[in-house]
Design a protein around this motif. Structure first.
Motif: not given
Length: 317
Positions: A232-250
């Motif tokens: 869950l924490v990894g998903k908040t990092r834009p350059k992580s493999d876990f990152a969602t499109d929403l995170v990468k965008k915003y």
């Protein structure tokens, strides 16, 4: 007392604690809950809300109900580190004597922490991390348990010194206080415009709080819950493999490893006060927003489109 009995006892006392605090604090149940969880975990909290939402009263009431000492420090542009930590003076016998500052208490309300310069902010934040202060080469331990609840006014930003992200990371929770509902505000006005003073009874003492903090750390956690928190924490990092499109965008910057540690600790505490002997994924989700919201930095595109950090975090569940 066994750990099972200790958890059951905590559930009973926690219910009584909420009732005692509810005598004085109307509504704000989420703020009370997260503040108590933070104390049980040995962490600190940042309280964000407009003036007049009873932030000081909330902290004072919690300290009374927990049987802890309480000090309030009003942060101003001319506040110096020695005004918080204390200083050495020359006494009548021409020997240096240390006069303790207001930091030497169990619960500290750091009122409007962003009103004071970085040097003074850093003095408080160092004490928060180390649970001790160093004055003129001498080391002084702070009283345990030690809990800082810092407040910020989200409206007036002129003449303020915003906390850097690295210092915000020291706070376990970032708690937003909202306006009361119509019914709650009616009750507040009725209770505060009469001579009827409610007395809050102390249900704990300092030693019992320290024992609860030890109990929380002893609670076992399943590997899949730890992995969920870390992912869950990894998903908040834009350059992580876990990152969602929403995170990468915003999102510009995501949360660090301390967020993962705090998620698990807070999930343990949330499970314990609800009578569970091990946290599950729902406990992680219950504490995720106040733990991650001040550790995630959104970009200008998110600002322009009105996308909130809370919305992004909850989308990751």
């Amino acid at each position: 007392m066994s750990d099972v009995a200790a958890v059951n006892n905590l559930v009973t006392k926690y219910t009584q604690l909420q009732q005692e605090i509810g005598k004085v604090i109307i509504g704000q149940k989420e703020a009370v809950n997260f503040s108590l969880l933070s104390i049980f975990c040995g962490g600190h909290s940042l309280l964000i809300g407009v003036p007049g939402l009873a932030k000081t009263l909330l902290v004072n009431t919690i300290s009374d109900a927990l049987g802890l000492n309480f000090n309030r420090i009003q942060f101003t542009p001319d506040l110096m580190p020695s005004d918080i930590l204390g200083s050495e003076i020359l006494d009548e016998t021409r020997k240096f004597k240390f006069i303790k500052g207001p930091i030497f208490s169990n619960i500290i309300l750091a009122d409007e922490i962003n009103r004071t310069p970085p040097k003074t902010q850093a003095a408080l934040l160092e004490a928060m991390q180390e649970r001790s202060v160093t004055i003129a080469g001498h080391h002084y331990k702070l009283d345990l348990p030690f809990f800082v609840l810092a407040t910020q006014n989200p409206i007036e930003q002129e003449g303020t010194y915003p906390l850097p992200e690295a210092q915000l990371d020291r706070f376990m929770f970032s708690i937003n206080l909202d306006y009361p509902t119509f019914e709650e505000e009616v009750e507040v006005v009725k209770n505060t415009t009469t001579v009827n003073d409610q007395k809050v009874n102390a249900l704990f003492n300092a030693q019992e709080i320290v024992e609860i903090q030890k109990l929380i750390r002893k609670i076992p956690v399943a590997d899949n819950v730890v992995e969920y928190a870390v992912s869950l924490v990894g998903k908040t990092r834009p350059k992580s493999d876990f990152a969602t499109d929403l995170v990468k965008k915003y999102i510009d910057w995501g949360a660090g490893p301390r967020a993962s540690q705090n998620l698990i600790l807070a999930a343990k505490a949330n499970a314990a006060v609800h009578g569970k002997f091990s946290p599950d994924i729902e406990d992680v989700q219950a504490v995720a927003v106040p733990i991650l919201s001040h550790r995630v930095v959104k970009n200008y595109k998110a600002e322009a489109e009105g996308i909130t950090i809370d919305k992004i975090i909850t989308s990751l569940f």
